[in-house]
Design a protein around this motif. Structure first.
Motif, short mmCIF file in Angstrom:
data_model
loop_
_atom_site.label_atom_id
_atom_site.label_comp_id
_atom_site.label_asym_id
_atom_site.label_seq_id
_atom_site.Cartn_x
_atom_site.Cartn_y
_atom_site.Cartn_z
N TYR A 1 0.84 -1.20 0.00
CA TYR A 1 0.00 0.00 0.00
C TYR A 1 0.87 1.25 0.00
CZ TYR A 1 -3.90 -3.05 1.14
OH TYR A 1 -4.84 -4.04 1.11
N ASN A 2 1.96 1.19 0.74
CA ASN A 2 2.87 2.33 0.80
C ASN A 2 3.59 2.53 -0.53
OD1 ASN A 2 3.03 0.90 3.76
ND2 ASN A 2 2.64 3.09 3.79
N ARG A 3 3.86 1.45 -1.25
CA ARG A 3 4.45 1.55 -2.59
C ARG A 3 3.51 2.32 -3.51
NH1 ARG A 3 4.23 -0.83 -7.62
NH2 ARG A 3 6.23 -1.03 -8.69
N ASN A 4 2.24 2.01 -3.44
CA ASN A 4 1.27 2.71 -4.27
C ASN A 4 1.17 4.18 -3.89
OD1 ASN A 4 0.65 0.48 -5.83
ND2 ASN A 4 -1.01 -0.16 -4.49
N ALA A 5 1.23 4.47 -2.60
CA ALA A 5 1.20 5.86 -2.15
C ALA A 5 2.40 6.63 -2.69
CB ALA A 5 1.15 5.93 -0.63
N ALA B 1 13.71 -0.31 -2.03
CA ALA B 1 12.56 -0.44 -1.14
C ALA B 1 11.31 -0.93 -1.86
CB ALA B 1 12.27 0.90 -0.46
N PHE B 2 11.04 -0.37 -3.06
CA PHE B 2 9.79 -0.65 -3.75
C PHE B 2 9.95 -1.06 -5.21
CE2 PHE B 2 8.29 2.65 -0.59
CZ PHE B 2 7.64 1.75 0.25
N GLY B 3 11.18 -1.14 -5.70
CA GLY B 3 11.40 -1.50 -7.10
C GLY B 3 11.08 -0.40 -8.08
N LEU B 4 11.08 0.85 -7.63
CA LEU B 4 10.79 2.00 -8.50
C LEU B 4 12.11 2.51 -9.08
CD1 LEU B 4 8.25 3.78 -6.15
CD2 LEU B 4 7.77 2.17 -7.99
N LYS B 5 12.21 2.50 -10.39
CA LYS B 5 13.47 2.81 -11.07
C LYS B 5 13.51 4.25 -11.58
CE LYS B 5 14.02 -1.94 -12.66
NZ LYS B 5 14.79 -2.36 -11.53
N PRO B 6 14.68 4.88 -11.50
CA PRO B 6 14.84 6.20 -12.12
C PRO B 6 14.51 6.12 -13.61
CG PRO B 6 16.73 5.69 -10.74
CD PRO B 6 15.91 4.44 -10.84
N GLY B 7 13.89 7.15 -14.11
CA GLY B 7 13.50 7.20 -15.51
C GLY B 7 12.10 6.68 -15.78
N ALA B 8 11.49 6.04 -14.79
CA ALA B 8 10.11 5.55 -14.96
C ALA B 8 9.15 6.72 -15.00
CB ALA B 8 9.75 4.60 -13.83
N ASP B 9 8.09 6.57 -15.78
CA ASP B 9 7.09 7.63 -15.94
C ASP B 9 5.94 7.40 -14.96
OD1 ASP B 9 5.46 9.66 -16.82
OD2 ASP B 9 4.87 8.65 -18.67
#
Length: 67
Positions: free
Chosen positions: A20-24, A53-61
């Motif tokens: 849930y925190n990843r989505n936030a 922490a959440f698998g969010l990569k730089p450059g992602a839109d």
């Protein structure tokens, strides 16, 4: 939203670390991207270790998240 406010909110979400925190965080990054651009988003991803922490990569839109 200011970048300082985004930092405060992201720091709180990272502490909890659930899906849930990843989505936030994705919603917050979307707002930051729309207001401040991709460079600001990439900086926050690196600053808070969001890739680890959440698998969010730089450059992602994230601009379309939450719309």
């Amino acid at each position: 939203m200011t970048l300082d406010r985004a930092r405060e909110l992201i720091a709180t979400q990272v502490q909890f670390g659930s899906g849930y925190n990843r989505n936030a965080v994705r919603l917050l990054l979307g707002e930051v991207q729309r207001e401040h651009g991709q460079a600001a988003v990439d900086g926050l991803i690196r600053e808070f270790g969001l890739e680890q922490a959440f698998g969010l990569k730089p450059g992602a839109d994230f601009a379309s998240v939450g719309r």
